[in-house]
Design an enzyme around this catalytic site. Structure first.
Site, PDB file in Angstrom:
ATOM      1  N   HIS A  84      15.983 -36.184   9.273  1.00 31.46           N
ATOM      2  CA  HIS A  84      15.116 -36.701   8.196  1.00 31.46           C
ATOM      3  C   HIS A  84      15.843 -37.718   7.321  1.00 31.46           C
ATOM      4  O   HIS A  84      15.203 -38.443   6.576  1.00 31.46           O
ATOM      5  CB  HIS A  84      14.459 -35.573   7.389  1.00 31.46           C
ATOM      6  CG  HIS A  84      15.308 -34.873   6.382  1.00 31.46           C
ATOM      7  ND1 HIS A  84      15.967 -33.686   6.637  1.00 31.46           N
ATOM      8  CD2 HIS A  84      15.607 -35.179   5.095  1.00 31.46           C
ATOM      9  CE1 HIS A  84      16.608 -33.293   5.562  1.00 31.46           C
ATOM     10  NE2 HIS A  84      16.417 -34.174   4.613  1.00 31.46           N
ATOM     11  N   ASP A 219      17.408 -30.607  12.954  1.00 35.38           N
ATOM     12  CA  ASP A 219      17.347 -31.730  12.012  1.00 35.38           C
ATOM     13  C   ASP A 219      18.662 -32.520  11.983  1.00 35.38           C
ATOM     14  O   ASP A 219      19.426 -32.441  11.017  1.00 35.38           O
ATOM     15  CB  ASP A 219      16.997 -31.182  10.624  1.00 35.38           C
ATOM     16  CG  ASP A 219      16.472 -32.264   9.691  1.00 35.38           C
ATOM     17  OD1 ASP A 219      16.678 -33.452   9.984  1.00 35.38           O
ATOM     18  OD2 ASP A 219      15.868 -31.910   8.669  1.00 35.38           O
ATOM     19  N   SER A 653      21.260 -33.186   1.948  1.00 33.30           N
ATOM     20  CA  SER A 653      20.764 -33.281   3.314  1.00 33.30           C
ATOM     21  C   SER A 653      21.754 -34.024   4.191  1.00 33.30           C
ATOM     22  O   SER A 653      22.193 -35.112   3.845  1.00 33.30           O
ATOM     23  CB  SER A 653      19.433 -34.026   3.343  1.00 33.30           C
ATOM     24  OG  SER A 653      18.427 -33.186   2.876  1.00 33.30           O
TER      25      SER A 653
HETATM   26  N1  ARG Z   1      13.058 -30.260   2.860  1.00 28.42           N
HETATM   27  C1  ARG Z   1      14.053 -31.138   3.411  1.00 28.42           C
HETATM   28  C2  ARG Z   1      14.935 -31.694   2.317  1.00 28.42           C
HETATM   29  O1  ARG Z   1      14.491 -31.972   1.246  1.00 28.42           O
HETATM   30  C3  ARG Z   1      13.461 -32.294   4.116  1.00 28.42           C
HETATM   31  C4  ARG Z   1      12.801 -31.954   5.363  1.00 28.42           C
HETATM   32  C5  ARG Z   1      12.001 -33.084   5.929  1.00 28.42           C
HETATM   33  N2  ARG Z   1      10.982 -32.528   6.787  1.00 28.42           N
HETATM   34  C6  ARG Z   1       9.663 -32.579   6.539  1.00 28.42           C
HETATM   35  N3  ARG Z   1       8.875 -31.889   7.290  1.00 28.42           N
HETATM   36  N4  ARG Z   1       9.149 -33.312   5.568  1.00 28.42           N
HETATM   37  O2  ARG Z   1      16.089 -31.934   2.534  1.00 28.42           O
END
Ligand code: ARG
Length: 719
Positions: A84, A219, A653
């Site tokens: 992501h 991811d 992330s």
């Molecule tokens: N929740 C994750 C973060 O903020 C991002 C994941 C992205 N995936 C999604 N399905 N929008 O680091």
């Protein structure tokens, strides 16, 4: 039962920093904190964690693309980050014919790597305490004006300090303006895409599984940093060579056990752990719920178009994911803040502070003043959300709003041609990017819905009267959806922003008359001017007052807690968090394991589904149990993800999850739903960081991607 549960298990108070809470500044890991890390299992010296002049782990960590973290994993500048985090670059490299989002991408040699214009990574070189210098500069600024003036002051100081060095300097404010640290970075701008799994792995589970455990998302994505032949940062050139790092992380395929030590380096973007009860209340009552409802409306309209056509999907996917990520976050945050009585917890903290501050006149009326600052702002808070998340939620209007700089430059007298030219250059570039991402149908529908919602939801006395009067006169009843739809249609048919010839004519010789007549521009400024002219002063006063009062509050907190280990809020500076791999119980009668496996991918798999499809080749590998050296002995399966107690937030992330010996065991990519209040209150029992297991990453690279070349570049530790 529920109530007892939450009292027993929740400790949200900052007066008692508990195990695993804390995003520690890398250079300020004190003896106490280091000793605690060793007690938890760390096998490295303090110098191996961070050293000002010797190579250390910190040299393998980069700020990736301005909002994520990545780590160097080979002597040739290979980096791992989240899927992501690479999403925008993967989408940009994709077309309907070469759909890397959908099919994945694997460079089998360096020649096949794909340049990613606009993407950069930054290495942290140096940190210096500049509190005295900053305090000297701000000593004559009235406390209430600091919020507005400080960013400019820090930017000027940073620019001056960086002058001629080739480095970038940013001064960060810590403990709400009670300390200032200066960070020196070196930015590399030739970063190339090396590998990415198909979205059905990298984003498996989509927004349904986002922010949730159990989790089966792979991811990760892979890039490489390049430098000039003489070893300096350089823009893309075919002659550039792979970056040679000071340090890179070896990769451990030994696997994780419940209780194992783990630490995470990275760039957490922001927390507000010292937020007052008044701030939490505004968030719960107004800021979060309306942000969520407006995003909800926009997301639905985007999804309609994305489902129609793969070209729309490629165009909108990255923006959609960004909006959706915090749409779910804010919704969950509100729920957890309420469930865990965070307002009450904060009130208790405030009462304890008042007891401590008794007899110290500088803190007299502190919370009464904070309360009154919130009371004064509250009537306009919803209006502001409807501007930022509503009206500016139309990409066309957001772009149009950017034309204000040009408008202002054109109005200057005497004529400042240099300023006008500068603004034209910037707008031309922005216009190109805007058009690339602009999906006209979804945007037109968004414009119709947000102008309607503004009308129905915002206090009539606060509306831009000129706009709605004109709308009624030209398109009829303000109660009907049709009115807004016809208006949006008119805007999109007529704006020069979407008309190649009209735009070219305007931007080559801009004039205010043409600009003011443009419907997209005039609409954007009706709303923005109405807010700024009539309510902007309340917002400025609110920010000024709360900044000054919070700064004072934190000054007191620091005094009160003198001698205790205390960490500052996250602000996109490098931090270390540490804790353990650990299972948890989300609610009575339920235990969550600390790992998820491919078996679970098969359980969730829905062929052809938008979120839960899986690549045929992966299914085949699972069927044949073709796991190679990456198999987990305990489960006889591939471990896809695991969880730790490390304290992270957005911006982390892509961060490396590192074992006691300094080896990479996974990549952090998410937080769990039960602890979505973590930006404001860390929950020591329920907070978990969700990580993709590095063995899964390697398994996908080798077995699904067939990119043995990437595996061969790594230093793999088996024990
Ligand atoms: N929740 C994750 C973060 O903020 C991002 C994941 C992205 N995936 C999604 N399905 N929008 O680091």
């Amino acid at each position: 039962m529920k109530k007892i549960f939450s009292i027993l298990f929740i400790s949200l108070s900052f007066f008692s920093v508990k195990a695993d809470e804390g995003m520690w500044l890398v250079q300020l890991i004190g003896e106490k904190t280091y000793a605690d890390m060793v007690k938890k299992g760390l096998k490295l010296t303090k110098e191996q964690l961070y050293s000002a002049n010797k190579n250390s782990i910190k040299d393998a960590i980069v700020l990736f693309g301005g909002g994520c973290t990545a780590e160097i994993v080979s002597k040739e500048g290979l980096v791992f980050t989240n899927h992501h985090c690479g999403y925008g670059s993967i989408a940009a490299a994709s077309s309907v014919a070469h759909n890397y989002l959908q099919d994945g991408f694997w460079a089998k040699s360096k020649q096949e790597e794909i340049a990613s214009p606009g993407l950069s990574v930054q290495f942290l070189l140096n940190i210096e305490d500049v509190s005295d210098k900053v305090n000297e500069k701000i000593k004559d600024v009235p406390a209430n004006e600091l919020a507005a003036k400080l960013p400019g002051i820090l930017a000027t100081m940073s620019a001056k300090a960086a002058e001629g060095s080739g480095y970038e300097i940013r001064i960060g404010s810590f403990f709400k303006g009670n300390q200032f640290l200066q960070f020196t970075y070196q930015r590399y701008t030739d970063v190339r895409l090396v590998g990415a799994p198909p979205e059905s792995i990298g984003k498996f589970g989509g927004d349904t599984d986002n922010w949730e455990w159990p989790r089966h998302t792979g991811d990760f994505s892979i890039f490489r940093v390049y430098m000039s032949k003489d070893g300096k940062p350089a823009d893309y050139s075919a002659d550039n060579i792979p970056y040679v790092p000071k340090h890179f992380l070896p990769v451990s395929i030994k696997g994780v056990k419940d209780g194992d030590f783990s630490m995470i380096y990275g760039y957490p973007g922001g927390t507000n752990r010292y937020e007052t009860s008044y701030g939490v209340k505004l968030k719960i009552d107004i800021e979060n719920p309306f942000t969520v409802s407006l995003r909800d409306a926009r997301l639905k309209l985007m999804m309609t178009e994305m489902l129609k056509d793969p070209a729309n999907k490629i165009q909108l996917a990255s923006y959609y994911a960004q909006v959706a990520n915090y749409w779910k976050f804010f919704d969950g945050e509100t729920k957890q803040l309420i469930k865990y009585n965070v307002i009450e917890q904060k009130q208790k903290d405030e009462a304890a502070f008042e007891a401590w501050a008794k007899g110290k006149p500088e803190y007299d009326n502190l919370f009464a003043n904070i309360k009154s600052a919130y009371d004064n702002w509250r009537p306009y808070a919803k209006h502001r959300v409807y501007i930022t998340e509503g009206i500016m939620g139309s990409p066309l209007l957001a772009f149009a709003a950017g034309l204000r700089t040009l408008d202002a430059a054109l109005k200057e007298s005497p004529v400042n041609q240099e300023k006008i030219n500068k603004s034209i250059v910037a707008l031309k570039a922005a216009h190109g990017r805007f058009l690339n991402d602009e999906n006209v149908t979804s945007d037109r529908n968004i414009l119709a819905i947000v102008t309607k919602l503004f009308y129905t939801d915002i206090d009539a006395s606060q509306r831009p009267q000129n706009f709605y009067t004109a709308l009624k006169n030209t398109h009829g009843s303000l109660e009907k959806d049709e009115t807004y739809e016809n208006f949006a249609k008119q805007v999109f048919e007529n704006t020069m922003i979407l008309n190649k010839d009209k735009w070219a004519a305007f931007i080559s010789k801009p004039d205010t008359a043409t600009l003011h007549k443009d419907l997209a521009y005039s609409t954007a400024i009706s709303f923005l001017n109405n807010f700024n002219d009539n309510y902007g002063k309340y917002f400025t006063d609110f920010n000024g007052a709360t900044y000054a009062l919070n700064k004072k509050y934190l000054k007191g907190v620091l005094e009160m807690k003198k001698g205790k280990a205390i960490y500052p809020d996250a602000n996109q500076t490098m931090r270390i968090s540490y804790g353990n791999v650990k299972s948890y119980s989300p609610k009575d009668g339920v235990n969550y394991n600390y790992v998820c496996t491919l078996n679970g991918v098969m359980e969730k798999y829905i062929p052809g589904d938008y979120e839960f499809d899986a690549p045929a080749k992966l299914i085949e590998l699972i069927k044949n149990k073709d796991y190679g050296q990456y198999v987990d002995k305990a489960t006889n399966d591939i471990v896809v993800t695991f969880i730790t107690t490390d304290d992270i937030t957005g911006g982390n992330s892509g961060s490396p999850v590192i074992n006691a010996k300094g080896e990479l065991i996974g990549l952090a990519f998410d937080g769990n739903y039960e602890a979505l209040s973590h930006k404001i209150a860390f929950d020591k029992n329920l907070n978990r960081t969700i990580c993709v297991d590095v063995r899964f990453v390697l398994f996908i690279i080798e077995k699904l991607g067939g990119a043995k070349n990437i595996i061969d570049e790594l230093v793999i530790m088996k024990n």
